[in-house]
Design a protein around this motif. Sequence first.
Motif, mmCIF file in Angstrom:
data_model
loop_
_atom_site.group_PDB
_atom_site.id
_atom_site.type_symbol
_atom_site.label_atom_id
_atom_site.label_comp_id
_atom_site.label_asym_id
_atom_site.label_seq_id
_atom_site.Cartn_x
_atom_site.Cartn_y
_atom_site.Cartn_z
ATOM 1 N N LYS A 56 0.434 -1.402 -0.004
ATOM 2 C CA LYS A 56 -0.013 0.178 -0.013
ATOM 3 C C LYS A 56 1.159 1.625 0.024
ATOM 4 O O LYS A 56 0.587 2.599 -0.879
ATOM 5 N N GLY A 57 1.631 0.904 0.419
ATOM 6 C CA GLY A 57 2.629 2.700 0.866
ATOM 7 C C GLY A 57 3.381 2.741 -0.303
ATOM 8 O O GLY A 57 3.786 3.968 -0.304
ATOM 9 N N GLY A 58 4.212 1.577 -1.101
ATOM 10 C CA GLY A 58 5.101 2.038 -2.068
ATOM 11 C C GLY A 58 3.741 2.217 -3.740
ATOM 12 O O GLY A 58 4.357 2.939 -3.787
ATOM 13 N N ALA A 59 2.907 2.011 -2.888
ATOM 14 C CA ALA A 59 2.034 2.375 -4.191
ATOM 15 C C ALA A 59 1.668 3.592 -4.262
ATOM 16 O O ALA A 59 1.518 4.545 -6.040
ATOM 17 N N LEU A 60 0.878 4.086 -2.821
ATOM 18 C CA LEU A 60 1.031 5.098 -2.885
ATOM 19 C C LEU A 60 2.212 6.477 -3.356
ATOM 20 O O LEU A 60 2.284 7.826 -3.763
ATOM 21 N N LEU A 61 3.940 6.197 -2.497
ATOM 22 C CA LEU A 61 4.259 6.776 -2.596
ATOM 23 C C LEU A 61 5.012 6.772 -4.165
ATOM 24 O O LEU A 61 5.330 8.073 -5.000
ATOM 25 N N LEU A 62 4.607 5.996 -4.634
ATOM 26 C CA LEU A 62 5.088 5.368 -6.484
ATOM 27 C C LEU A 62 4.562 6.188 -7.554
ATOM 28 O O LEU A 62 4.532 7.340 -8.428
ATOM 29 N N THR A 63 2.658 6.144 -7.062
ATOM 30 C CA THR A 63 2.406 7.411 -7.258
ATOM 31 C C THR A 63 1.925 8.936 -6.521
ATOM 32 O O THR A 63 2.099 10.024 -7.851
ATOM 33 N N LYS A 64 2.271 8.975 -6.109
ATOM 34 C CA LYS A 64 2.589 10.254 -5.755
ATOM 35 C C LYS A 64 4.259 10.948 -6.001
ATOM 36 O O LYS A 64 3.678 12.203 -7.287
ATOM 37 N N ILE A 65 4.842 10.084 -6.569
ATOM 38 C CA ILE A 65 6.466 10.915 -6.953
ATOM 39 C C ILE A 65 5.544 11.212 -8.664
ATOM 40 O O ILE A 65 6.705 11.769 -9.948
ATOM 41 N N GLY A 66 5.588 9.439 -8.947
ATOM 42 C CA GLY A 66 5.443 9.724 -10.670
ATOM 43 C C GLY A 66 4.277 11.218 -11.200
ATOM 44 O O GLY A 66 4.819 11.482 -11.786
ATOM 45 N N VAL A 67 3.085 11.105 -10.453
ATOM 46 C CA VAL A 67 2.289 12.118 -11.025
ATOM 47 C C VAL A 67 3.356 13.869 -10.816
ATOM 48 O O VAL A 67 3.370 14.127 -11.520
ATOM 49 N N ASP A 76 -4.385 0.345 6.997
ATOM 50 C CA ASP A 76 -3.592 1.928 5.845
ATOM 51 C C ASP A 76 -2.786 2.776 6.777
ATOM 52 O O ASP A 76 -1.859 3.671 5.879
ATOM 53 N N ALA A 77 -2.854 3.542 7.455
ATOM 54 C CA ALA A 77 -2.042 3.789 8.546
ATOM 55 C C ALA A 77 -0.454 4.161 8.680
ATOM 56 O O ALA A 77 0.047 4.601 8.398
ATOM 57 N N GLY A 78 -0.230 2.254 8.303
ATOM 58 C CA GLY A 78 1.156 2.099 9.026
ATOM 59 C C GLY A 78 1.574 2.134 6.653
ATOM 60 O O GLY A 78 3.053 2.401 7.346
ATOM 61 N N ALA A 79 1.424 2.630 6.153
ATOM 62 C CA ALA A 79 1.387 2.731 4.757
ATOM 63 C C ALA A 79 2.395 4.183 5.117
ATOM 64 O O ALA A 79 2.935 4.482 4.281
ATOM 65 N N TYR A 80 2.312 5.229 5.251
ATOM 66 C CA TYR A 80 2.824 6.100 5.547
ATOM 67 C C TYR A 80 4.302 6.172 6.423
ATOM 68 O O TYR A 80 5.390 7.055 6.087
ATOM 69 N N SER A 81 4.673 5.147 6.409
ATOM 70 C CA SER A 81 6.136 4.473 7.204
ATOM 71 C C SER A 81 6.959 4.321 5.652
ATOM 72 O O SER A 81 8.003 4.926 5.929
ATOM 73 N N LEU A 82 6.401 4.296 4.711
ATOM 74 C CA LEU A 82 7.016 4.425 3.589
ATOM 75 C C LEU A 82 6.932 5.963 2.785
ATOM 76 O O LEU A 82 8.118 5.519 2.272
ATOM 77 N N MET A 83 5.791 6.558 2.808
ATOM 78 C CA MET A 83 5.783 7.308 2.184
ATOM 79 C C MET A 83 6.339 8.391 2.960
ATOM 80 O O MET A 83 6.504 9.050 2.219
ATOM 81 N N SER A 84 6.763 8.102 3.964
ATOM 82 C CA SER A 84 7.326 9.272 4.319
ATOM 83 C C SER A 84 8.898 9.678 4.420
ATOM 84 O O SER A 84 9.423 10.117 4.252
ATOM 85 N N LEU A 85 9.233 8.720 3.407
ATOM 86 C CA LEU A 85 10.267 8.363 2.172
ATOM 87 C C LEU A 85 10.327 9.960 1.392
ATOM 88 O O LEU A 85 11.335 10.411 1.118
#
Length: 328
Positions: A73-84, A137-146
């Motif tokens: 979940k975190g990786g998908a949101l992170l890569l999407t944010k960066i990609g956009v 889903d709250a834990g996803a931010y542990s990756l998104m914080s990168l």
Amino acid sequence: MQLKRAIEKVPGGMMVIPLLFGALINTFFPNTGDYFGSFTGALFKGSLPILAVFFFCIGTTINFKATPYIIKKGGALLLTKIGVAAIAGIIATQLIGHDPSMTVLGGLSVLAIVAAMNDTNGGLYMALIGQFGKKEDAGAYSLMSLESGPFLTMVTLGIAGLSSFPWQTMVGAILPLIAGMVAGNLDKEFRELFSKAVPAVIPFFAFGLGAGLDFKKVAQASFTGLFLGIGVVVITGAALFLVDRLTGGNGISGLAAATTAGNAAAVPAAVAAANPVYKDVAASATIMVAASVIVTAVLVPFIVAWYAKRISTNNDSDQQLVSMERSL
């Protein structure tokens, strides 16, 4: 006197209020830092060392021990944010121009667009997930914080063709974050110690950033910053919502991530320090990103609350239909 509570009533207040206070002093008393010198003068011009400490402290909060779901979940949101952000940067480059110092619409630059889209407001995300979303889903931010820090913004600007950065500068931009991650994962007491410092450091580097701004430029940039914030919500929100649904979510975590982090306002100055070609646009970009912080912090909670109520109503209707069918 409940000063802290009053400041926190403003979205991103601990970042925005000191930043505006610094800009106020710089606008009407521009030589204050030079007049007092010493530690006071350093605070007016020394936001970068404080930012290094800030990113180290944020790094200590990132846990390597993420579950497979969190990674997914975190990786998908992170890569999407960066990609956009990268796609938006490339499109903006074609419209604004390949010169990093080029601006349009009262100071809008590619740097402002990329910095506003690249970093998610973690505190707001966690609060919204806690109230409306799934606990996992709250834990996803542990990756998104990168996303925190100027590193990914530098990468995105490079992809967009707006100058390159020496590898030493790229590494130097992410070293404090990595050092914090290592320290926090080696010793949980380090994590507990430095993670508490994150909110305390924000007002100091925010004031330093504001001390380099002029309210005349703020007036020119703030209106455009309003539309930048709306753009962040609409563009990144649509992409993140879709990805969240595709990875098994209900869309709430995707919408909750469609924000701009308060510390993103520090990115333009850090990027300008790494590459002087961005010096001319760093001030206006800082104000626009700060405006985006406020706009997204106001809009996203309403959107998430509305959507959560909608899917809850739909679920209740589905359950009633199932009950009626069973009774028949």
